[in-house]
Design an enzyme around this catalytic site. Structure first.
Site, PDB file in Angstrom:
ATOM      1  N   GLY A  62       0.816  -1.206   0.000  1.00  0.00           N
ATOM      2  CA  GLY A  62       0.000   0.000   0.000  1.00  0.00           C
ATOM      3  C   GLY A  62       0.849   1.254   0.000  1.00  0.00           C
ATOM      4  N   GLY A  63       1.965   1.195  -0.729  1.00  0.00           N
ATOM      5  CA  GLY A  63       2.988   2.221  -0.610  1.00  0.00           C
ATOM      6  C   GLY A  63       2.653   3.570  -1.204  1.00  0.00           C
ATOM      7  N   GLY A  65      -0.107   5.246  -0.605  1.00  0.00           N
ATOM      8  CA  GLY A  65      -1.023   5.972   0.266  1.00  0.00           C
ATOM      9  C   GLY A  65      -0.325   7.136   0.943  1.00  0.00           C
ATOM     10  N   ASP A  88       2.474  -1.406  -4.626  1.00  0.00           N
ATOM     11  CA  ASP A  88       1.069  -1.020  -4.660  1.00  0.00           C
ATOM     12  C   ASP A  88       0.439  -1.653  -5.892  1.00  0.00           C
ATOM     13  OD1 ASP A  88      -1.446   0.529  -4.418  1.00  0.00           O
ATOM     14  OD2 ASP A  88      -0.277   1.806  -3.081  1.00  0.00           O
ATOM     15  N   ARG A  90      -1.406   0.320  -7.862  1.00  0.00           N
ATOM     16  CA  ARG A  90      -1.566   1.460  -8.761  1.00  0.00           C
ATOM     17  C   ARG A  90      -0.249   1.813  -9.442  1.00  0.00           C
ATOM     18  NH1 ARG A  90      -3.315   6.244  -5.479  1.00  0.00           N
ATOM     19  NH2 ARG A  90      -2.341   5.199  -3.700  1.00  0.00           N
ATOM     20  N   TYR A 195     -13.539   0.283   9.005  1.00  0.00           N
ATOM     21  CA  TYR A 195     -12.106   0.556   9.169  1.00  0.00           C
ATOM     22  C   TYR A 195     -11.670   0.263  10.597  1.00  0.00           C
ATOM     23  CZ  TYR A 195      -7.773   3.349   9.286  1.00  0.00           C
ATOM     24  OH  TYR A 195      -6.479   3.781   9.435  1.00  0.00           O
ATOM     25  N   LYS A 199      -9.241  -2.810  12.047  1.00  0.00           N
ATOM     26  CA  LYS A 199      -7.996  -2.540  12.760  1.00  0.00           C
ATOM     27  C   LYS A 199      -7.953  -3.231  14.125  1.00  0.00           C
ATOM     28  CE  LYS A 199      -5.564  -0.242   9.832  1.00  0.00           C
ATOM     29  NZ  LYS A 199      -4.322  -0.855   9.295  1.00  0.00           N
TER      30      LYS A 199
END
Length: 373
Positions: A62-63, A65, A88, A90, A195, A199
């Site tokens: 998820g780098g 973000g 990621d 993307r 969310y 967590k």
């Protein structure tokens, strides 16, 4: 998950009946959980290929973000550019792609994730893939897949290959029945967002894998994180990022929370430093797997008042978003992070005045460059 791997995994965890005849399982030694009282003085939670003389081989999921790019830059200065891999699903901006190793990684694809860890000899994994609070409420099924199913894949890969695993938690892991001022490390947690639920699930699963399988899991509950060089990512505390963009650009800001909404916050430099410090802390110094960390606590009105000292023409108005306000009203107003300060020496550098000066200087210089161009 391949069938052969599943069979090997099951076989390696076969339980043996104890001599006493009771039903408590006895695990093979490599899977024995360890409590703080059971950790030997020379305990080593690194993978078998990692020694203290070597640099860790880092993977960040998820780098792209809010935090991943900054974390990669921070860790590359410490461990070397080629030892930190950003990933990621993307396409990265050109400056990110050219700044160091970047690869495609889908955390919902277990085989892909496992190949990345093996082929790159990863020893530390920072798992940042997640849908944040407001975005998650808009797409619960996707948030459930990314935040929970993805986590399970990461836990299994980390346990299989003996990684040191960091998973960030959040202020959103608390709920309306939690203590609010301050919220301690251990208390009632009943969040009402997907969310937050995901967590809490991550905190408990990481702790379970630590005690059950010896996974070196480490977790920090972040407050709202304020970053100068990234865009808001859909979180409830993101007003405290957007306000600086708007203050410099047009001198006014419309806030979607009430002026009196007090929430804990932290500047990104403190956040990244806390993350590295807890990862480098000796295992025997950690009394828990998940810690609160905090720096400051303020309301939108207090933040606006501090900005006015630098931008006298600044104006703030309020158009309350009921969804985000309801989320914020269920969160703590402050964190008790005394355990982090005691166990591994956590200490923040940025209070509200330093935060505002830093953010306005950054965006002001950006604005001047844009005007010159």
């Amino acid at each position: 998950m391949p069938v052969v791997w599943m069979l090997r995994r099951v076989a390696s965890r076969m339980l043996q009946r104890p001599a006493c005849g009771c039903q408590a399982p006895v695990l093979p030694s490599r899977f024995l959980g360890t409590s703080p009282q059971q950790i030997p003085a020379d305990a080593n939670f690194h993978s078998t290929s990692f020694s203290e003389a070597d640099q860790p081989r880092v993977l960040i999921t998820g780098g792209l973000g809010q935090l991943g790019v900054g974390l990669a830059s921070f860790l590359r200065k410490r461990f070397g550019k080629d030892n930190v891999i950003l990933s990621d699903i993307r396409k990265p901006p050109e400056h990110v792609f050219l700044s160091g190793p970047f690869i495609y990684s889908d955390i919902l694809d277990y085989k892909n994730l496992r190949e990345i860890v093996v082929n790159n000899r990863v020893t530390w994994l920072f798992h940042y893939s997640a849908l944040l609070s407001a975005v998650g409420e808009a797409n619960v099924s996707l948030a459930r897949a990314v935040n929970i199913t993805g986590l399970h894949n990461v836990l299994d890969v980390a346990e299989e290959h003996g990684l040191r695993l960091f998973v960030p938690s959040t202020i959103g892991a608390f709920g309306p029945t939690s203590p609010r001022n301050p919220a301690p490390d251990l208390c009632i947690q009943r969040p009402r967002t997907i969310y937050g639920v995901s967590k809490v699930h991550a905190e408990l699963m990481g702790e379970y894998y630590y005690y059950r399988y010896g996974l070196d899991f480490r977790c920090l509950r972040y407050p709202g994180i304020i970053s100068a060089d990234s865009q808001p990512g859909g979180g409830t505390t993101d007003y405290a990022v957007q306000i600086f963009h708007d203050a410099v650009k047009n001198g006014r800001f419309e806030c979607n929370l009430k002026p009196s909404t007090r929430l804990p916050m932290m500047y990104i430099d403190d956040c990244l430093r806390a993350t590295l410090e807890v990862m480098e802390a000796p295992a025997e110094s950690l009394s828990m797997r998940t810690y609160n960390v905090n720096a400051m606590s303020f309301t939108p009105a207090e933040l606006a008042q501090e900005i006015l000292k630098h931008v006298p023409e600044f104006q703030i108005t309020y158009n309350v978003d009921p969804v985000r306000q309801a989320i914020a009203d269920g969160w703590p107003m402050n964190f008790d992070d005394s355990n982090a300060r005691k166990d591994w020496g956590w200490k923040h550098d940025f209070d509200l005045p330093e935060l505002v000066t830093t953010m306005l200087n950054f965006h002001g210089s950006e604005s001047r460059v844009a005007q010159a161009n």
